[in-house]
Scaffold this motif. Structure first.
Motif, short mmCIF file in Angstrom:
data_model
loop_
_atom_site.label_atom_id
_atom_site.label_comp_id
_atom_site.label_asym_id
_atom_site.label_seq_id
_atom_site.Cartn_x
_atom_site.Cartn_y
_atom_site.Cartn_z
N LEU A 278 -98.31 -25.00 -29.42
CA LEU A 278 -99.65 -24.69 -29.93
C LEU A 278 -99.51 -24.14 -31.35
CD1 LEU A 278 -102.50 -24.87 -28.86
CD2 LEU A 278 -102.31 -22.53 -28.04
N PRO A 279 -100.14 -24.75 -32.34
CA PRO A 279 -99.94 -24.32 -33.73
C PRO A 279 -100.60 -22.97 -34.00
CG PRO A 279 -101.67 -25.97 -33.63
CD PRO A 279 -101.09 -25.89 -32.25
N PRO A 280 -100.01 -22.15 -34.88
CA PRO A 280 -100.67 -20.91 -35.29
C PRO A 280 -101.89 -21.22 -36.15
CG PRO A 280 -98.70 -21.27 -36.59
CD PRO A 280 -98.71 -22.34 -35.53
N LEU A 281 -102.76 -20.24 -36.30
CA LEU A 281 -104.01 -20.48 -37.02
C LEU A 281 -103.76 -20.84 -38.48
CD1 LEU A 281 -107.04 -20.53 -36.66
CD2 LEU A 281 -107.11 -18.08 -37.15
N ARG A 282 -102.71 -20.33 -39.08
CA ARG A 282 -102.45 -20.63 -40.50
C ARG A 282 -102.07 -22.09 -40.70
NH1 ARG A 282 -98.47 -17.50 -38.54
NH2 ARG A 282 -96.37 -18.41 -38.37
N ARG B 130 -106.94 -14.89 -31.61
CA ARG B 130 -107.40 -13.63 -31.02
C ARG B 130 -107.80 -12.64 -32.10
NH1 ARG B 130 -102.97 -12.01 -28.41
NH2 ARG B 130 -103.44 -13.20 -26.54
N GLN B 131 -107.06 -12.60 -33.19
CA GLN B 131 -107.41 -11.70 -34.30
C GLN B 131 -108.74 -12.12 -34.92
OE1 GLN B 131 -104.54 -11.56 -37.48
NE2 GLN B 131 -105.70 -10.07 -38.67
N VAL C 223 -97.15 -32.10 -13.07
CA VAL C 223 -95.86 -31.76 -13.65
C VAL C 223 -95.90 -30.34 -14.23
CG1 VAL C 223 -96.42 -32.66 -15.96
CG2 VAL C 223 -94.04 -32.61 -15.17
N THR C 224 -94.75 -29.68 -14.21
CA THR C 224 -94.62 -28.34 -14.78
C THR C 224 -94.67 -28.42 -16.30
OG1 THR C 224 -93.26 -27.64 -12.91
CG2 THR C 224 -93.15 -26.29 -14.89
N VAL C 225 -95.42 -27.51 -16.93
CA VAL C 225 -95.60 -27.53 -18.38
C VAL C 225 -95.20 -26.17 -18.95
CG1 VAL C 225 -97.26 -27.81 -20.27
CG2 VAL C 225 -97.49 -29.18 -18.19
N LEU C 226 -94.48 -26.20 -20.08
CA LEU C 226 -94.13 -24.99 -20.83
C LEU C 226 -94.90 -25.03 -22.15
CD1 LEU C 226 -92.40 -22.46 -21.45
CD2 LEU C 226 -90.63 -23.99 -22.33
N ILE C 227 -95.73 -24.02 -22.38
CA ILE C 227 -96.54 -23.94 -23.60
C ILE C 227 -95.91 -22.91 -24.51
CG2 ILE C 227 -98.84 -23.51 -24.55
CD1 ILE C 227 -99.93 -23.97 -21.69
N GLY D 58 -103.79 -18.95 -28.23
CA GLY D 58 -104.63 -19.62 -27.25
C GLY D 58 -103.88 -20.35 -26.16
N LYS D 59 -102.70 -19.86 -25.80
CA LYS D 59 -101.88 -20.56 -24.80
C LYS D 59 -102.56 -20.58 -23.43
CE LYS D 59 -98.20 -18.02 -25.71
NZ LYS D 59 -98.63 -17.29 -26.93
N GLU D 60 -103.24 -19.48 -23.06
CA GLU D 60 -103.92 -19.47 -21.76
C GLU D 60 -105.07 -20.47 -21.72
OE1 GLU D 60 -106.28 -16.49 -18.69
OE2 GLU D 60 -104.83 -15.64 -20.09
N LEU D 61 -105.76 -20.65 -22.84
CA LEU D 61 -106.84 -21.64 -22.88
C LEU D 61 -106.32 -23.04 -22.61
CD1 LEU D 61 -109.11 -20.60 -25.90
CD2 LEU D 61 -109.40 -20.12 -23.48
#
Length: 490
Positions: free
Chosen positions: A304-308, A354-355, A158-162, A169-172
């Protein structure tokens, strides 16, 4: 890099190309027949293949056809002394990178091989990148939800939208979806649509035919062809130009596309995963994104949640990145003190994972000691945190503070101590071998103090001099030397 193969029954042609490429520091391997080259292909492949078209035994066109069936990304240059139109057409129909008529200019032949080499290295980079699947680390509840979603989608196409902020980390996640899907043995191809100029993005996605536009000197496969049978990950899909959105929708709808300048439809057996940091619904309302494409992409959405929002993962990620950096540099992994780790856990990290990874790379190279303290961290990070940290509360009695743990006490003291910031700045400047460190820091100190005094006295420099305990002539001279504006005599 693998050698360039030269296939020709004419020994003089092989010799000329071998010597010309050796001068360019390019390795070669020569064959006197297509049959020998076909036998060698069972065990290895070249970076580029240069073949004559007419030889005893199998022809160059037969060799070309076999190579394109087994190694579609390998550039093949066809040579012939019979520079007739039929041979050229046949070569290009079978996927030749370019057609080289004999006798040829050696410099032009080397230039052509160089172009083919660039294309081959691009294909190799795509293939090697598709084999790398870095770990997704996280123990926070929000990340556990992401892991569960990947598990539920493991047997699906199935097609997924991240969705998620940049650097989260969306590519991961996209790679993990591919790795755990039925397409895992096939290529994973990633493309950041925001990083490619608009004029080149169509060719990058769908490929182009030779002569389709200025500079299209050879047929080139696009990302859809490279991802055949596997997964195509389109990052920052919200930035895709509107006209290209129409072409993408058509591919998703009927599974066919055309190369730029091409007239032959190509079948796309590709799973598409997209990602964006933007609010696509808002883009649709603004007329910047096609609503029908949005619904086609938004079959399953993963946030995908942010790091904070997953601060409890910062120690785990930090240790992992420090170990990774150490392996790359061949040294021992550095460690953060308890106070330094607490300092990181309190940061906002607008650049997300990434930071944090970039920070760990900096620590590995720049931190002076094996155990990293708060003062060893980048000066700009300390200054940023200090500017965001509220003033400390009024001094409390010892009895009010005795409940603080040693780590909390150290962390609090370091966060509010401007001396720590000064030491960190001095350390950075000394490590970078900057000149006149004492003079630069002294001027910065004097400028900051005088500016604050003038602000406190509403620009009255005489009052500011009294507050600072220096003479009127001294403050006047320093205001002029430091170029401070906003001072007045009364």
């Amino acid at each position: 890099m693998k050698p360039i193969w030269i296939v020709d029954d004419d020994q003089s042609i092989r010799w000329v190309l071998e010597k010309a490429l050796a001068r360019e520091n390019l390795a070669t391997r020569s064959f006197s027949s297509a049959r020998d080259a076909i036998a060698a292909l069972r065990d290895e492949t070249p970076q580029v293949l240069v073949s004559d078209i007419r030889m005893p035994g199998p022809s160059g066109l037969e060799l070309l056809q076999l190579v394109k069936e087994k190694f579609p990304g390998l550039p093949v240059i066809i040579m012939t002394a019979f520079s007739d139109l039929d041979s050229a057409v046949a070569a290009f129909q079978r996927g030749a990178f370019e057609y080289l008529a004999k006798p040829f200019d050696v410099d032009k032949a080397v230039e052509l091989i160089r172009r083919a080499l660039d294309e081959s290295l691009r294909e190799t980079e795509v293939e090697s990148g598709s084999m790398e699947t870095p770990e997704i680390l996280g123990q926070a509840p929000a990340m556990q939800e992401v892991f569960r979603a990947i598990g539920r989608l493991s047997q699906s196409n199935v097609t997924v939208l991240i969705t998620g902020e940049s650097g989260s980390g969306k590519e991961l996640v996209a790679r993990a979806l591919h790795k755990h899907s039925p397409r895992a043995a096939q290529p994973f191809i990633a493309l950041n649509t925001a990083a490619i100029p608009k004029d080149l993005l169509e060719s990058e996605l769908f490929g182009h035919e030779r002569g389709a536009f200025t500079g299209a000197q050879a047929t080139r496969r696009g990302r859809f062809e490279q991802a055949e049978g596997g997964t195509l990950f389109l990052d920052e899909i919200g930035d895709m130009p509107f006209d290209l959105q129409t072409r993408l929708l058509r591919v998703l709808s009927d599974g066919h596309f055309y190369r730029v300048g091409g007239h032959q439809p190509l079948k796309a057996n590709v799973r598409v995963i997209t990602a964006t940091h933007q609010h696509l619904e808002a883009r649709v309302k603004e007329g910047q994104f096609r609503e029908d494409l949005f619904h086609r992409l938004n079959v399953i959405r993963l946030r995908l949640p942010p790091l904070r929002e997953r601060r409890e993962d910062i120690p785990l990620l930090t240790r992992f990145f420090l170990q990774q950096s150490a392996r790359q540099l061949g040294g021992e992994a550095k460690r953060l003190s308890e106070a330094a780790m607490q300092f990181l856990c309190n940061l906002e990290f607008p650049g997300n994972v990434r930071q944090l990874q970039n920070l760990c790379n900096w620590i590995t190279v720049m931190a002076p000691a094996q155990t990293v303290e708060v003062s060893d961290l980048p000066a700009e990070l300390l200054q940023e945190q200090a500017s965001e940290t509220p003033p400390p509360p009024p001094a409390a009695s010892h009895s009010q503070n005795h409940h603080l743990t040693p780590a909390e006490a150290v962390s609090e003291a370091q966060l509010v101590s401007w001396l720590q910031l000064l030491e960190a700045q001095a350390t950075r400047m000394l490590q970078n071998s900057e000149a006149n460190v004492m003079d630069v820091l002294a001027r910065q100190f004097e400028s900051s103090v005088i500016k604050m005094a003038l602000k406190h006295t509403h620009g009255r420099k005489n009052d500011a001099a009294v507050r600072l305990g220096i003479g009127r002539n001294t403050i006047t001279r320093k205001i002029q030397e430091l170029g401070i504006a906003g001072a007045r005599d009364e």
